[in-house]
Design a protein around this motif. Sequence first.
Motif, PDB file in Angstrom:
ATOM      1  N   ILE A  16     -12.022   0.577   8.001  1.00 15.32           N
ATOM      2  CA  ILE A  16     -10.979  -0.389   7.740  1.00 15.32           C
ATOM      3  C   ILE A  16     -10.458  -1.147   9.072  1.00 15.32           C
ATOM      4  CG2 ILE A  16      -8.821  -0.746   6.659  1.00 15.32           C
ATOM      5  CD1 ILE A  16      -9.152   1.530   4.829  1.00 15.32           C
TER       6      ILE A  16
ATOM      7  N   ALA B 115      -6.654   3.026   0.274  1.00 17.06           N
ATOM      8  CA  ALA B 115      -7.182   1.940   1.119  1.00 17.06           C
ATOM      9  C   ALA B 115      -8.677   1.780   1.312  1.00 17.06           C
ATOM     10  CB  ALA B 115      -6.376   2.260   2.673  1.00 17.06           C
TER      11      ALA B 115
ATOM     12  N   ILE C 247      -5.930  -5.990  -7.978  1.00 18.08           N
ATOM     13  CA  ILE C 247      -6.917  -6.902  -7.101  1.00 18.08           C
ATOM     14  C   ILE C 247      -7.280  -8.021  -8.387  1.00 18.08           C
ATOM     15  CG2 ILE C 247      -8.907  -7.386  -5.964  1.00 18.08           C
ATOM     16  CD1 ILE C 247      -8.410  -4.754  -4.310  1.00 18.08           C
TER      17      ILE C 247
ATOM     18  N   LEU D  64      -0.271  -1.162   5.561  1.00 18.54           N
ATOM     19  CA  LEU D  64      -1.767  -0.679   5.534  1.00 18.54           C
ATOM     20  C   LEU D  64      -1.762   0.801   5.990  1.00 18.54           C
ATOM     21  CD1 LEU D  64      -4.634  -1.079   4.513  1.00 18.54           C
ATOM     22  CD2 LEU D  64      -4.981  -2.338   7.043  1.00 18.54           C
TER      23      LEU D  64
ATOM     24  N   LEU E 246      -5.881  -0.156  -8.070  1.00 14.47           N
ATOM     25  CA  LEU E 246      -6.544  -1.195  -7.270  1.00 14.47           C
ATOM     26  C   LEU E 246      -7.726  -1.733  -8.103  1.00 14.47           C
ATOM     27  CD1 LEU E 246      -5.982  -0.423  -3.658  1.00 14.47           C
ATOM     28  CD2 LEU E 246      -4.946  -1.985  -4.871  1.00 14.47           C
TER      29      LEU E 246
ATOM     30  N   LEU F 297     -10.243  -1.005  -0.421  1.00  8.52           N
ATOM     31  CA  LEU F 297     -10.389  -2.370  -0.026  1.00  8.52           C
ATOM     32  C   LEU F 297     -11.702  -2.830   1.051  1.00  8.52           C
ATOM     33  CD1 LEU F 297      -6.678  -2.384   1.493  1.00  8.52           C
ATOM     34  CD2 LEU F 297      -7.492  -3.329  -0.706  1.00  8.52           C
TER      35      LEU F 297
ATOM     36  N   MET G  45       0.807  -1.209  -0.039  1.00  4.33           N
ATOM     37  CA  MET G  45       0.070   0.051   0.193  1.00  4.33           C
ATOM     38  C   MET G  45       0.961   1.355  -0.137  1.00  4.33           C
ATOM     39  SD  MET G  45      -3.098  -1.471  -0.363  1.00  4.33           S
ATOM     40  CE  MET G  45      -3.833   0.185  -0.278  1.00  4.33           C
TER      41      MET G  45
ATOM     42  N   LEU H 190     -13.742  -5.507  -0.443  1.00  3.53           N
ATOM     43  CA  LEU H 190     -12.951  -6.749  -0.482  1.00  3.53           C
ATOM     44  C   LEU H 190     -12.907  -7.406   1.061  1.00  3.53           C
ATOM     45  CD1 LEU H 190     -10.973  -8.450  -2.225  1.00  3.53           C
ATOM     46  CD2 LEU H 190      -9.111  -7.331  -1.141  1.00  3.53           C
ATOM     47  N   LEU H 191     -12.790  -6.588   1.811  1.00  6.50           N
ATOM     48  CA  LEU H 191     -12.669  -6.884   3.382  1.00  6.50           C
ATOM     49  C   LEU H 191     -14.050  -7.383   3.787  1.00  6.50           C
ATOM     50  CD1 LEU H 191     -10.423  -4.161   4.872  1.00  6.50           C
ATOM     51  CD2 LEU H 191      -9.751  -6.460   3.926  1.00  6.50           C
TER      52      LEU H 191
ATOM     53  N   PRO I 165      -7.993 -11.847   3.738  1.00 12.18           N
ATOM     54  CA  PRO I 165      -6.826 -10.897   4.065  1.00 12.18           C
ATOM     55  C   PRO I 165      -6.175 -10.840   5.258  1.00 12.18           C
ATOM     56  CG  PRO I 165      -9.007  -9.839   4.548  1.00 12.18           C
ATOM     57  CD  PRO I 165      -9.219 -11.419   4.193  1.00 12.18           C
TER      58      PRO I 165
ATOM     59  N   ILE J 120      -1.523  -7.514   2.718  1.00 10.90           N
ATOM     60  CA  ILE J 120      -1.726  -6.149   2.263  1.00 10.90           C
ATOM     61  C   ILE J 120      -0.757  -5.627   3.345  1.00 10.90           C
ATOM     62  CG2 ILE J 120      -3.101  -3.984   2.322  1.00 10.90           C
ATOM     63  CD1 ILE J 120      -5.679  -6.271   2.406  1.00 10.90           C
TER      64      ILE J 120
END
Length: 494
Positions: A396, A354, A322, A341, A307, A357, A298, A360-361, A382, A338
């Motif tokens: 996050i 960030a 990704i 971060l 991304l 993400l 990152m 995705l998370l 992740p 990752i």
Amino acid sequence: MPVFDFSNTTEEKKACECTYTTFQSNENTASAKYPILVLDNTAKQWKYHSCGVFTNQTKRTAFEFTQEDGTVCADILRVDARFVNLLRWLGENHINVRLSGENTPDGYAVYKIREIAFGGGKKLSAEDGFLQFMMERLFASSAPSEEAVDEEQEEDGDDMKLTSIQSITDFMTCAGRTMPDNIRLWARRNLAVARSNEVSPEERRHAQRALSIMMNIQWKNNYFEAIDPKEARRILDEELYGMERVKQRIIETIIQINRTHTLPAYGLLLVGPAGTGKSQIAYAVARILKLPWTTLDMSSINDPEQLTGSSRIYANAKPGIIMDAFAMAGESSLVFIINELDKAASGKGNGNPADVLLTLLDNLGFTDNYIECMIPTSGVYPIATANDKEQISAPILSRFAVIDIPDYTFEEKKIIFSKFALPKVLKRMSLKEEECIITDDALNTIVDLYSGTSGIRDLEQAAEHIAANALYQIEVDHLKTVTFDAKMVRKLLI
């Protein structure tokens, strides 16, 4: 008579009989003593210069000499392992060549190959430049590994890459509803675009590229096989010293996976000082899960588009990092590591990378701007690393199970240096343990010198410095053993 006559071949294709064995050679030039290949000369002694072609038949690997009274075959007996593929290429492309060699008791030793003009003319064709270039490169190369490789299996795998419209169409027909519904419907729409003559060539090209990427990914369900906790513990002990609380937390995650057969809802966030082995832990977890892994650094990403990919409206559009990771893994289940971060920062006014993400998370699916399709992420696990969790945004941070990685104590650093770092360096430098001895006082001095630094990277560099000095004294001063005391270590490292 024709060189390749397949009129009498049976309908059933038979595998070519390999008559030769390979040998390993690192010679950078060829001679009769160190030939490129050896041909059978028991039936006839071949001329110094002989013309012909390497066969591409269904029977044997051989060379067909062009003689005044016709063609005569000679089996290939031995080949330098570096030249096997080149000889196969010459045969498959029916290239006329002139061999230079010498008759020996072991066979006709060939040490030069030149391409000749079709029909046996003496003037070399333009393609000979490529042949000589390839031979120079191969002579400069090291002998390939003796490990056997199933080349047929590799070629079959390469052939099955879905790139053409026809292969993609056939795959979609056969796969049917085994693909996720949204991907199946998306593929049908993009296939229509790729086939259409009413859109621009660029649109057709982008649609075909996106289809090729998506169809070559194995879309798996979210069922996860059980993992042996004892094997997981062995891997952790092999990679890390101490850190019992960290190891216990990882084993707890493994037991949870075994009970539910699904990946946890939250990934892992490893927070700690630099050099404490956070990335090493992440790689160990990927190894335990037996999943392909990819890394996202990152600190080097300053634009979210890196991304998410770029829209197909641009001629040079491409998928994001990704999506590339899914394509490289070839499946939808993988570990995203990752790194850094906390160092993700906004750039070019496009926001914080960030934040991309978040979807995705959440394991709710990820959409790439180029692919334009919701990609299932239930098989994505992740694992992030950071030095300071205060620099990570609350949304996050809430999507991770945070594991604090403590710095090593003085005693732990002593054990890591003497039992892990120094032996690893000595092995790499081909030194025996008895050739480089560290006294207890010297060990305390080394650790004390780096007590103000976090992690063990400085200790590993100190081990490298000490081992290099020991090797120097052994080679130059002809010592059998070098013993480092506290005074020597201080003088060497300060």
